[in-house]
Design a protein around this motif. Structure first.
Motif, mmCIF file in Angstrom:
data_model
loop_
_atom_site.group_PDB
_atom_site.id
_atom_site.type_symbol
_atom_site.label_atom_id
_atom_site.label_comp_id
_atom_site.label_asym_id
_atom_site.label_seq_id
_atom_site.Cartn_x
_atom_site.Cartn_y
_atom_site.Cartn_z
ATOM 1 N N TYR A 58 0.831 -1.201 0.000
ATOM 2 C CA TYR A 58 0.000 0.000 0.000
ATOM 3 C C TYR A 58 0.865 1.249 0.000
ATOM 4 O O TYR A 58 2.012 1.243 0.451
ATOM 5 N N THR A 59 0.269 2.329 -0.484
ATOM 6 C CA THR A 59 0.796 3.671 -0.288
ATOM 7 C C THR A 59 -0.391 4.545 0.114
ATOM 8 O O THR A 59 -1.491 4.024 0.353
ATOM 9 N N THR A 60 -0.197 5.843 0.217
ATOM 10 C CA THR A 60 -1.299 6.718 0.594
ATOM 11 C C THR A 60 -1.427 7.865 -0.396
ATOM 12 O O THR A 60 -0.487 8.200 -1.119
ATOM 13 N N ALA A 94 5.388 -1.265 -2.218
ATOM 14 C CA ALA A 94 5.382 -0.144 -1.261
ATOM 15 C C ALA A 94 4.978 -0.636 0.121
ATOM 16 O O ALA A 94 4.560 -1.774 0.309
ATOM 17 N N SER A 95 5.078 0.265 1.103
ATOM 18 C CA SER A 95 4.693 -0.070 2.472
ATOM 19 C C SER A 95 4.290 1.203 3.198
ATOM 20 O O SER A 95 4.868 2.268 2.962
ATOM 21 N N VAL A 96 3.305 1.086 4.067
ATOM 22 C CA VAL A 96 2.828 2.218 4.856
ATOM 23 C C VAL A 96 3.116 1.938 6.328
ATOM 24 O O VAL A 96 2.698 0.900 6.860
ATOM 25 N N GLU A 97 3.815 2.848 6.969
ATOM 26 C CA GLU A 97 4.093 2.721 8.396
ATOM 27 C C GLU A 97 2.927 3.298 9.189
ATOM 28 O O GLU A 97 2.328 4.302 8.812
ATOM 29 N N GLY A 98 2.629 2.649 10.305
ATOM 30 C CA GLY A 98 1.540 3.132 11.133
ATOM 31 C C GLY A 98 1.567 2.460 12.485
ATOM 32 O O GLY A 98 2.629 2.121 13.004
#
Length: 333
Positions: free
Chosen positions: A39-41, A69-73
């Motif tokens: 994912y991305t944003t 991709a990668s999303v940090e959270g």
């Protein structure tokens, strides 16, 4: 007694903010760092005054798919009441769905409410209508592929793996082996109408109207028990497809049946299709999707009472497929 925090929710935006948590939950909630692969944003303009007041922002983030991709959270640990508060906080552009974290754990996350809009790599599975029979341009899926890929030819893909004649059980059995090489982020299932058919020979008008596929009695009690068994079979196939999609970190999207003209489909290749059965299928698919937080795209209305858009009462013409695509595009993209 303190309510158990039985829910986990991946947040990549304002829900991590202690001020927002205090406004929604009455205080900070337990969190742990996490990442969401694939994912991305992108930014999303917010117009709801209450949401803007809580977050202090009129632009939030929303997830979209991006291979590699990668999303940090962070993962929030929530009670039933806190999860409901989080649902109420998110605007209509978001919907809560299951995702797979980089760790391999499954959790809730808020995704785009239009399930095909954030997609990058779509796999379509289903029956002859999904395959595009009677349309040399590949049917509604062909139109979807052209529009989807045109948005980003370098990155976007759509693979139509539909097989004419398939039931939901067939799709559930065939699909797992097909996905790894195609690396989908979205699995669009368009099948089920063949599950609703009965053999044309020997069926009664009441059986056509009242009983699910495979029934052999017209009594009310038999109808109820057979309907329960029939839904259980459909639900089992859908459960399999949901697990398959989640196992590939893909979002499952279920398309409902399209309208049919039963006056022209009374004996189609030894099978009989009726509107009552198709409507029962539609209701069953919708109910399963609502119960399991799965996206349902209702394709019934575009062809309703427009028999001129059907070649044989069941399969859409090229113009019928175009109408289905335009409706699906409005719902999903």
């Amino acid at each position: 007694m303190t309510e158990s925090r039985t829910h986990t929710l991946f947040s990549f935006g304002t829900l991590r903010d202690e001020r927002v948590q205090t406004a929604l939950f009455g205080g900070a909630v337990p969190t742990s760092p996490a990442a969401l692969a694939g994912y991305t944003t992108r930014p999303l303009k917010i117009t709801d005054p209450a949401v803007i007041a809580a977050s202090g922002l009129d632009v939030h983030l929303i997830l979209e798919r991006r291979l590699g991709a990668s999303v940090e959270g962070a993962v929030l640990h929530l009670t039933d009441q806190e999860l409901a508060a989080a649902d109420a906080y998110e605007v209509d552009d978001y919907t809560r769905r299951r995702v797979v974290l980089s760790s391999g754990a499954t959790t809730w996350a808020y995704l785009d409410a239009k399930p095909l809009r954030p997609a990058e790599r779509i796999v379509v599975v289903g029956d002859s209508i999904a395959y595009g029979r009677c349309d040399p341009r590949g049917g509604w899926a062909g139109h979807l592929a052209a529009a989807h890929i045109a948005g980003n030819e370098a990155e976007r893909r759509l693979f139509n793996l539909a097989v004419p004649g398939s039931t939901l059980a067939d799709v559930g059995e065939q699909t797992p082996a097909l996905l790894a090489a195609r690396r989908p982020d979205t699995l669009l299932v368009a099948a089920g109408i063949n599950d609703s058919a009965v053999p044309a020979a020997g069926t009664t008008a009441q059986a056509d109207a009242d009983l699910p596929a495979g029934s052999g009695s017209s009594s009310a009690s038999d109808s109820d028990s057979e309907e329960t068994a029939d839904f259980a079979r459909l639900a089992g196939s859908l459960d399999t497809l949901a697990a398959t999609a989640l196992g590939h970190n893909a979002r499952l999207v279920v398309a409902g049946p399209s309208w049919l003209d039963e006056d022209r489909t009374r004996d189609y290749e030894g099978l009989r299709f009726t509107r009552a059965r198709a409507l029962a299928l539609r209701a069953s698919l919708r109910a399963w999707c609502e119960a399991n937080h799965i996206d349902f795209l209702d394709l019934w209305e575009p062809l309703r009472e427009r028999t001129e858009l059907l070649v044989d009462g069941l399969h859409p013409s090229a113009e019928g497929h175009r109408a289905l695509y335009e409706h699906l595009d409005a719902l999903g993209r």
